[in-house]
Design an enzyme around this catalytic site. Structure first.
Site, PDB file in Angstrom:
ATOM      1  N   LYS A  15      10.226   1.649  -3.845  1.00  0.00           N
ATOM      2  CA  LYS A  15      10.742   2.350  -2.749  1.00  0.00           C
ATOM      3  C   LYS A  15      12.188   2.009  -2.427  1.00  0.00           C
ATOM      4  O   LYS A  15      13.035   2.666  -2.047  1.00  0.00           O
ATOM      5  CB  LYS A  15       9.916   1.960  -1.540  1.00  0.00           C
ATOM      6  N   ASP A  30       8.772 -10.150  -1.442  1.00  0.00           N
ATOM      7  CA  ASP A  30       8.544  -8.590  -1.581  1.00  0.00           C
ATOM      8  C   ASP A  30       9.598  -7.897  -1.007  1.00  0.00           C
ATOM      9  O   ASP A  30       9.529  -6.585  -0.867  1.00  0.00           O
ATOM     10  CB  ASP A  30       7.293  -8.409  -0.445  1.00  0.00           C
ATOM     11  N   ARG A  89       8.073   0.464   7.067  1.00  0.00           N
ATOM     12  CA  ARG A  89       7.071  -0.416   6.688  1.00  0.00           C
ATOM     13  C   ARG A  89       6.851  -1.195   8.189  1.00  0.00           C
ATOM     14  O   ARG A  89       7.696  -2.118   8.561  1.00  0.00           O
ATOM     15  CB  ARG A  89       7.454  -1.295   5.883  1.00  0.00           C
ATOM     16  N   ILE A 133       4.811  -9.321 -10.264  1.00  0.00           N
ATOM     17  CA  ILE A 133       4.391  -7.732 -10.182  1.00  0.00           C
ATOM     18  C   ILE A 133       4.048  -7.642  -8.783  1.00  0.00           C
ATOM     19  O   ILE A 133       3.289  -7.953  -8.027  1.00  0.00           O
ATOM     20  CB  ILE A 133       3.068  -7.500 -11.083  1.00  0.00           C
ATOM     21  N   GLU A 146       5.319 -15.748  -6.313  1.00  0.00           N
ATOM     22  CA  GLU A 146       4.131 -15.302  -5.662  1.00  0.00           C
ATOM     23  C   GLU A 146       2.998 -16.089  -6.262  1.00  0.00           C
ATOM     24  O   GLU A 146       2.109 -16.426  -5.447  1.00  0.00           O
ATOM     25  CB  GLU A 146       3.871 -13.710  -5.639  1.00  0.00           C
ATOM     26  N   SER A 161       5.143  -0.737  -4.060  1.00  0.00           N
ATOM     27  CA  SER A 161       6.184  -1.623  -4.491  1.00  0.00           C
ATOM     28  C   SER A 161       7.504  -1.494  -4.049  1.00  0.00           C
ATOM     29  O   SER A 161       7.767  -0.631  -3.515  1.00  0.00           O
ATOM     30  CB  SER A 161       6.042  -1.907  -6.093  1.00  0.00           C
ATOM     31  N   HIS A 182      -1.162  -1.421   4.372  1.00  0.00           N
ATOM     32  CA  HIS A 182       0.057  -2.117   4.289  1.00  0.00           C
ATOM     33  C   HIS A 182       1.063  -1.647   5.094  1.00  0.00           C
ATOM     34  O   HIS A 182       2.260  -2.129   5.247  1.00  0.00           O
ATOM     35  CB  HIS A 182       0.781  -2.345   2.939  1.00  0.00           C
TER      36      HIS A 182
END
Ligand code: AMP
Ligand code: MG
Length: 320
Positions: free
Chosen positions: A236, A265, A250, A122, A67, A233, A209
């Site tokens: 889940k 992600d 999501r 992260i 990322e 994050s 999100h």
């Protein structure tokens, strides 16, 4: 094909990076704003440096799609931040220089190809800053299929011990979890049809999100009565994989309809859930596509479940 060596290297790297993150968090990190306005911290940079260095040593020719990059960090006004990052990295890699640190971070500028690693150093930086959940997520993808996933969740509660859990999955070999502090890995499995106590669902803390009103409506439609558990994050995915929730929804946020999910992600989390017996698709039931690029342009939303309820969730989504 076995991925034992990749697994060993990935676990060691993720555990080291998780230590760095825990150390930074004890020192109370500050948020730095990236060009896209999202936050980054010295721990995001340090974690990516440590993991990319380990992958470079072990697999020098394999691209890493991470990322972060070091463009901003190389700017003269960032020298203090770079010094901080270097000091944290030195606790794990004594003698590391700022030039090496930026070089390692930029090893994460690789391209999606037939075989690549993807890294979120992260995931859930906002959770990290809030002292909530976050994850270090590393996956190996071959021919568009995730083969190996390592997900460190340094703030995940562990009964009777220090927080911190490591989830690991290899294609065809199942999924395990182990306390980050050490111990014997144990096999994990998604919640069964009979497990009504864990018939709950997880969604992001960050309302922007996803689409929380639709997520809640869909969960209700499949019979989940409890309020959602909101977690930052890919933690889940760990929660669904270990059977503590049956569903993670999501759905595209109405505020950012053009947003596309990023491979880092989801790759590590997805294989952990699949190998624990669950299912992962987009909101139309299509498999997540890790073959085309960093953005999953051909997927919309993400549905993660224990498998048992997956088709019902997809049907409820079509009706919602
Ligand atoms: P979570 O903690 O599950 O909400 O996931 C954090 C991730 O959400 C970050 O790593 C971002 O890449 C991602 N993200 C940022 N903006 C959006 C958005 N509008 N929709 C979905 N995900 C997003
Ligand atoms: Mg992320």
């Amino acid at each position: 094909m076995s991925y034992d060596r990749e697994k060993q290297v990935a676990i060691e790297a993720a555990v080291a990076a998780a230590k760095l993150c825990q150390q930074v968090r004890r020192d109370i990190p500050e948020a730095i704003e990236k060009k896209d306005k999202s936050p980054v911290t010295v721990a995001d940079y340090g974690s990516q440096a440590v993991i990319c260095k380990a992958l470079e040593d072990a697999f020098p020719n394999q691209p890493v799609v991470g990322e972060e990059d070091a463009i901003q960090l190389r700017q003269p006004e960032m020298v203090e931040v770079l010094t901080k990052v270097t000091n944290y990295v030195r606790k794990l890699l004594p003698g590391a220089t700022p030039e090496q640190v930026t070089g390692w971070i930029d090893r994460g500028n690789g391209k999606v190809g037939p075989r690549y690693w993807t890294l979120d150093p992260i995931d859930g930086t906002k959770g990290f800053l809030r002292q909530d959940q976050y994850a270090v997520a590393l996956a190996l993808v071959e021919d568009g299929e995730v083969k190996l996933g390592v997900l460190a969740c340094p703030a995940m509660p562990v009964e009777g011990e220090q927080p911190g859990v490591l989830y690991v999955a290899m294609r065809g070999e199942g999924a395990t979890m182990v306390p980050l502090a050490g111990g014997e890995p144990r096999s994990i499995h998604v919640a069964s049809r009979e497990d009504r106590a864990n018939f709950r669902f997880v969604e992001s803390v960050e309302a922007s999100h996803g689409d929380q009103s639709r997520q809640n409506a869909v969960a209700k439609a499949v019979g989940i009565k409890a309020d959602s558990v909101r977690v930052d994050s890919q933690a889940k995915y760990g929660i669904v994989a270990s059977g503590q929730a049956a569903l993670y929804l999501r759905l595209p946020s109405p505020k950012s309809p053009d947003y596309r999910e990023k491979i880092w992600d989801h790759a590590a989390g997805a294989i952990v859930v699949e190998e624990a017996g669950g299912r992962v698709t987009d909101m139309y039931g299509k498999p997540l596509n890790f073959a085309d690029g960093t953005k999953m342009v051909n997927n919309r939303g993400v549905v993660v479940s224990n498998g048992v309820i997956h088709d019902r969730v997809l049907a409820a989504l079509q009706e919602s």
